[in-house]
Design an enzyme around this catalytic site. Structure first.
Site, PDB file in Angstrom:
ATOM      1  N   LYS A   1     -10.295  -5.297  -4.274  1.00  0.00           N
ATOM      2  CA  LYS A   1     -11.424  -4.366  -4.315  1.00  0.00           C
ATOM      3  C   LYS A   1     -11.041  -3.054  -4.974  1.00  0.00           C
ATOM      4  CE  LYS A   1     -13.446  -4.744  -0.048  1.00  0.00           C
ATOM      5  NZ  LYS A   1     -12.949  -4.256   1.229  1.00  0.00           N
TER       6      LYS A   1
ATOM      7  N   LYS B   1       0.831  -1.217   0.000  1.00  0.00           N
ATOM      8  CA  LYS B   1       0.000   0.000   0.000  1.00  0.00           C
ATOM      9  C   LYS B   1       0.855   1.253   0.000  1.00  0.00           C
ATOM     10  CE  LYS B   1      -4.348  -1.830   0.798  1.00  0.00           C
ATOM     11  NZ  LYS B   1      -5.695  -1.846   1.284  1.00  0.00           N
TER      12      LYS B   1
ATOM     13  N   LYS C   1      -3.322 -10.706  -6.679  1.00  0.00           N
ATOM     14  CA  LYS C   1      -4.589 -10.970  -5.981  1.00  0.00           C
ATOM     15  C   LYS C   1      -5.708 -10.089  -6.546  1.00  0.00           C
ATOM     16  CE  LYS C   1      -5.659  -8.528  -1.914  1.00  0.00           C
ATOM     17  NZ  LYS C   1      -6.350  -8.357  -0.663  1.00  0.00           N
TER      18      LYS C   1
HETATM   19  P1  ATP Z   1      -8.436  -3.503  -0.594  1.00  0.00           P
HETATM   20  O1  ATP Z   1      -8.291  -3.899  -2.041  1.00  0.00           O
HETATM   21  O2  ATP Z   1      -9.224  -2.242  -0.378  1.00  0.00           O
HETATM   22  O3  ATP Z   1      -7.151  -3.567   0.176  1.00  0.00           O
HETATM   23  P2  ATP Z   1      -9.373  -6.141   0.007  1.00  0.00           P
HETATM   24  O4  ATP Z   1     -10.002  -6.587  -1.285  1.00  0.00           O
HETATM   25  O5  ATP Z   1      -8.064  -6.718   0.377  1.00  0.00           O
HETATM   26  O6  ATP Z   1      -9.366  -4.568   0.065  1.00  0.00           O
HETATM   27  P3  ATP Z   1     -10.494  -6.402   2.709  1.00  0.00           P
HETATM   28  O7  ATP Z   1     -11.681  -5.706   3.203  1.00  0.00           O
HETATM   29  O8  ATP Z   1      -9.189  -5.862   3.145  1.00  0.00           O
HETATM   30  O9  ATP Z   1     -10.475  -6.436   1.110  1.00  0.00           O
HETATM   31  O10 ATP Z   1     -10.586  -7.955   3.015  1.00  0.00           O
HETATM   32  C1  ATP Z   1     -11.678  -8.650   3.557  1.00  0.00           C
HETATM   33  C2  ATP Z   1     -11.394 -10.152   3.551  1.00  0.00           C
HETATM   34  O11 ATP Z   1     -11.309 -10.650   2.216  1.00  0.00           O
HETATM   35  C3  ATP Z   1     -10.074 -10.552   4.207  1.00  0.00           C
HETATM   36  O12 ATP Z   1     -10.296 -11.691   5.010  1.00  0.00           O
HETATM   37  C4  ATP Z   1      -9.162 -10.899   3.067  1.00  0.00           C
HETATM   38  O13 ATP Z   1      -8.197 -11.877   3.409  1.00  0.00           O
HETATM   39  C5  ATP Z   1     -10.142 -11.461   2.056  1.00  0.00           C
HETATM   40  N1  ATP Z   1      -9.672 -11.285   0.686  1.00  0.00           N
HETATM   41  C6  ATP Z   1      -9.391 -10.119   0.070  1.00  0.00           C
HETATM   42  N2  ATP Z   1      -9.023 -10.305  -1.200  1.00  0.00           N
HETATM   43  C7  ATP Z   1      -9.056 -11.656  -1.414  1.00  0.00           C
HETATM   44  C8  ATP Z   1      -8.776 -12.485  -2.547  1.00  0.00           C
HETATM   45  N3  ATP Z   1      -8.411 -11.983  -3.698  1.00  0.00           N
HETATM   46  N4  ATP Z   1      -8.924 -13.830  -2.404  1.00  0.00           N
HETATM   47  C9  ATP Z   1      -9.319 -14.350  -1.216  1.00  0.00           C
HETATM   48  N5  ATP Z   1      -9.603 -13.630  -0.125  1.00  0.00           N
HETATM   49  C10 ATP Z   1      -9.483 -12.300  -0.206  1.00  0.00           C
END
Ligand code: ATP
Ligand code: LTN
Length: 340
Positions: free
Chosen positions: A208, A123, A205
């Site tokens: 979001k 980040k 990965k």
């Molecule tokens: P950002 O992109 O804003 O950092 P994020 O997509 O990582 O957000 P979070 O709200 O931080 O989302 O994560 C919520 C949950 O989703 C966490 O338990 C995280 O491990 C899981 N998670 C996030 N992205 C993935 C992915 N691509 N595959 C599996 N699990 C995921």
């Protein structure tokens, strides 16, 4: 042991805690890696699920959007099957003990442990104009979230494993300096789907906050958009549906299809033997569309009833607050804060 302690020791179900940031409509990755498992744990465990808005502001957010997304994230969690009669659902900033415990735990966390976190490195590289203190201390707040509730199990995607390890280290250090105060939490990470990859860059990965919408399937995407995104998903030139290290695109689609249908990799390879990627992508898209359909319908219904949603969050905050205060008060006593 008095009667109450004996009862608590024998009847208390194990506790689950997890959180999700209200940083936008959550993705298929969030669902498959984490949220999908949350309702499944409700009967066996005492579950607490939080929309972690305080974590979200480590990256600049538009205030009106953050407010709206906080409600929407809560609605999407309920639509995904979390039942507020069984589980506590609340917004992190509604329970002050999270920020309060976070300060104390920060004093039990070596600086070097924070700077080596993968998420901090990623980040800060992504937002070089705003490498703020919150981005660095993010995992301390996450440790507070987990440890406040004496959590046994934390359902998360694999990307959060390092943060959970840090929470365990903090708990161990605090328990060692004083006396046992925090339960040691374990991760609950799915065997398949713990890291759903980007549809455009399958070595990254699915996130979001990806700026390329084609890379990300969101929970509220229309069937047409889902089909289009899967059709455009990056694969390879072999043309054979099989899982392999050097086939990250197809392997990712197989994981998604496997989670949606309950089929193993061997089943999927057999089902698509001799069939092309076009047919396979169509099948993956259809499986995702059918899984998301009832969630999307329930979401629309819930979002139309703001009063109900707010009542769930209000009750959730009251229940979470009562539990959190108990741990915070123990911690305040142990570190030596004067209590009047
Ligand atoms: P950002 O992109 O804003 O950092 P994020 O997509 O990582 O957000 P979070 O709200 O931080 O989302 O994560 C919520 C949950 O989703 C966490 O338990 C995280 O491990 C899981 N998670 C996030 N992205 C993935 C992915 N691509 N595959 C599996 N699990 C995921
Ligand atoms: N850091 C997590 C979100 C999160 C969380 C938590 C997950 C905040 N607090 C407590 C599990 C338990 C993320 O997904 N980025």
């Amino acid at each position: 042991m008095n009667q109450e302690t004996i009862q608590t020791a024998t009847t208390r179900k194990k506790r689950v805690f997890s959180g999700i940031q209200p940083t936008g409509v959550f993705t298929l990755g969030n669902y498959v890696g984490a949220v999908r498992n949350w309702p499944r744990l409700q009967d066996e465990y005492d579950c607490i699920y939080s929309v972690v808005d305080q974590h979200a502001i480590t990256v600049r957010q538009d205030p009106a959007a953050l407010r709206r997304q906080t409600r929407e994230t809560a609605a999407l969690l309920l639509a995904s099957g979390i039942d507020p009669k069984k589980s506590i659902v609340f917004v992190q900033s509604h329970v002050p003990a999270h920020a309060q415990l976070s300060w104390v735990l920060g004093c039990f966390c070596p600086f070097g442990d924070l700077t080596r976190m993968h998420q901090f490195k990623e980040k800060s590289a992504k937002h070089p104009e705003d490498i703020n203190g919150g981005l660095l201390t993010y995992p301390i707040l996450m440790a507070a979230d987990i440890l406040l509730y004496q959590t046994d199990l934390v359902p998360i995607g694999i990307d959060q494993k390092q943060h959970l390890e840090l929470a365990r280290n903090i708990a161990q250090r605090f328990n060692g300096v004083y006396s046992p105060t925090f339960t040691m939490p374990d991760g609950y990470i799915p065997q398949v789907g713990a890291k759903v990859m980007s549809l455009q860059e399958p070595e990254k990965k699915m996130s979001k906050s990806d700026s390329n919408e084609n890379a990300v399937v969101r929970m509220l995407d229309t069937p047409d958009a889902i089909l289009r995104k899967f059709k455009r998903a990056v694969t390879d030139s072999e043309g054979c549906v099989r899982a392999a290290q050097d086939k990250p695109g197809i392997t990712n689609l197989m994981s998604i299809y496997g989670v949606m249908t309950g089929k193993s990799f061997a089943d999927i390879e057999h089902e698509f033997d001799g069939r092309g990627y076009g047919e396979f992508k169509q099948a993956v898209a259809e499986a995702v569309i059918e899984t998301l359909r009832p969630i999307q319908e329930e979401y629309a219904r819930l979002l139309a009833d703001k009063a109900y949603l707010d009542s769930v969050l209000t009750e959730g905050a009251v229940r979470a607050d009562a539990l959190a205060r108990r741990t915070l008060s123990k911690v305040y006593k142990k570190v030596g804060f004067l209590q009047l």
